[in-house]
Design a protein around this motif. Structure first.
Motif, short mmCIF file in Angstrom:
data_model
loop_
_atom_site.label_atom_id
_atom_site.label_comp_id
_atom_site.label_asym_id
_atom_site.label_seq_id
_atom_site.Cartn_x
_atom_site.Cartn_y
_atom_site.Cartn_z
N ARG A 120 0.83 -1.20 0.00
CA ARG A 120 0.00 0.00 0.00
C ARG A 120 0.87 1.26 0.00
NH1 ARG A 120 -3.85 -2.50 4.04
NH2 ARG A 120 -2.94 -1.05 5.50
N ALA A 121 2.03 1.19 0.61
CA ALA A 121 2.92 2.35 0.67
C ALA A 121 3.47 2.70 -0.70
CB ALA A 121 4.06 2.08 1.65
N LYS A 122 3.40 1.79 -1.64
CA LYS A 122 3.94 2.04 -2.98
C LYS A 122 2.92 2.67 -3.92
CE LYS A 122 7.48 -1.47 -2.76
NZ LYS A 122 8.04 -2.68 -3.30
N GLY A 123 1.92 3.33 -3.36
CA GLY A 123 1.00 4.08 -4.19
C GLY A 123 -0.31 3.39 -4.49
N PHE A 124 -0.74 2.50 -3.62
CA PHE A 124 -2.01 1.82 -3.81
C PHE A 124 -2.90 2.03 -2.60
CE2 PHE A 124 1.03 -0.46 -6.42
CZ PHE A 124 0.35 -0.54 -7.63
N MET A 125 -4.19 1.91 -2.80
CA MET A 125 -5.13 1.95 -1.68
C MET A 125 -6.19 0.88 -1.87
SD MET A 125 -7.39 5.44 -2.35
CE MET A 125 -6.08 6.57 -2.05
N LYS A 126 -6.74 0.43 -0.76
CA LYS A 126 -7.78 -0.58 -0.81
C LYS A 126 -9.09 0.05 -1.26
CE LYS A 126 -8.00 -2.65 3.13
NZ LYS A 126 -7.89 -3.19 4.47
N VAL A 127 -10.04 -0.78 -1.66
CA VAL A 127 -11.33 -0.30 -2.15
C VAL A 127 -12.02 0.58 -1.11
CG1 VAL A 127 -13.66 -1.03 -2.83
CG2 VAL A 127 -11.66 -2.17 -3.81
N LYS A 128 -12.03 0.15 0.14
CA LYS A 128 -12.69 0.93 1.20
C LYS A 128 -12.02 2.29 1.38
CE LYS A 128 -16.00 -1.70 2.77
NZ LYS A 128 -17.38 -1.29 2.68
N GLU A 129 -10.69 2.34 1.27
CA GLU A 129 -9.98 3.60 1.38
C GLU A 129 -10.36 4.54 0.24
OE1 GLU A 129 -5.63 3.01 3.08
OE2 GLU A 129 -6.13 1.43 1.63
N ALA A 130 -10.39 4.01 -0.98
CA ALA A 130 -10.76 4.81 -2.15
C ALA A 130 -12.20 5.29 -2.05
CB ALA A 130 -10.56 4.00 -3.43
N THR A 143 -8.36 -6.30 -3.40
CA THR A 143 -8.36 -5.46 -4.59
C THR A 143 -7.74 -4.12 -4.23
OG1 THR A 143 -10.37 -6.53 -5.40
CG2 THR A 143 -9.82 -4.39 -6.35
N LEU A 144 -6.74 -3.71 -4.98
CA LEU A 144 -6.06 -2.45 -4.75
C LEU A 144 -6.26 -1.54 -5.95
CD1 LEU A 144 -2.66 -3.78 -3.35
CD2 LEU A 144 -4.59 -2.90 -2.05
N LEU A 145 -6.22 -0.24 -5.69
CA LEU A 145 -6.35 0.76 -6.73
C LEU A 145 -5.15 1.70 -6.67
CD1 LEU A 145 -10.09 1.54 -6.04
CD2 LEU A 145 -9.20 0.31 -8.01
N SER A 146 -4.77 2.21 -7.82
CA SER A 146 -3.67 3.17 -7.89
C SER A 146 -4.07 4.46 -7.17
CB SER A 146 -3.34 3.46 -9.34
OG SER A 146 -2.55 4.62 -9.44
N ARG A 147 -3.25 4.87 -6.21
CA ARG A 147 -3.52 6.11 -5.48
C ARG A 147 -3.55 7.30 -6.44
NH1 ARG A 147 -3.69 7.22 -0.35
NH2 ARG A 147 -2.86 5.19 0.23
N VAL A 148 -2.67 7.31 -7.43
CA VAL A 148 -2.61 8.40 -8.41
C VAL A 148 -3.91 8.47 -9.20
CG1 VAL A 148 -1.44 9.23 -10.49
CG2 VAL A 148 -0.10 8.35 -8.56
N GLN A 149 -4.42 7.31 -9.66
CA GLN A 149 -5.68 7.30 -10.41
C GLN A 149 -6.83 7.81 -9.56
OE1 GLN A 149 -6.46 3.36 -11.95
NE2 GLN A 149 -5.80 3.98 -13.99
#
Length: 71
Positions: A18-28, A57-63
């Motif tokens: 997650r520290a590498k620029g991803f977030m979980k669905v709930k976070e997003a 499932t992870l999502l790109s923090r930038v996106q």
């Protein structure tokens, strides 16, 4: 464990993932202030690209941040 996904005992990604620029669905979902259904619809429509790590499932923090700015 050799050949296993990088997850802890709870099936969650290790913090370095997650520290590498991803977030979980709930976070997003919380970040964008939208429902889980709307978030999954955005994934289906191609507005967000999901990444699977084990069962998570992870999502790109930038996106996600770019989508928030565009709204």
């Amino acid at each position: 464990m050799k050949g296993k996904d990088k997850t802890d005992s709870g099936g969650e990604p290790e913090p370095d993932v997650r520290a590498k620029g991803f977030m979980k669905v709930k976070e997003a979902q919380g970040f964008l202030s939208i429902s889980e259904t709307t978030l999954y619809r955005m994934m289906t429509q191609g507005k967000l690209t999901p990444f699977k790590v084990g069962r998570c499932t992870l999502l790109s923090r930038v996106q996600v941040e770019n989508l928030a700015r565009a709204s």
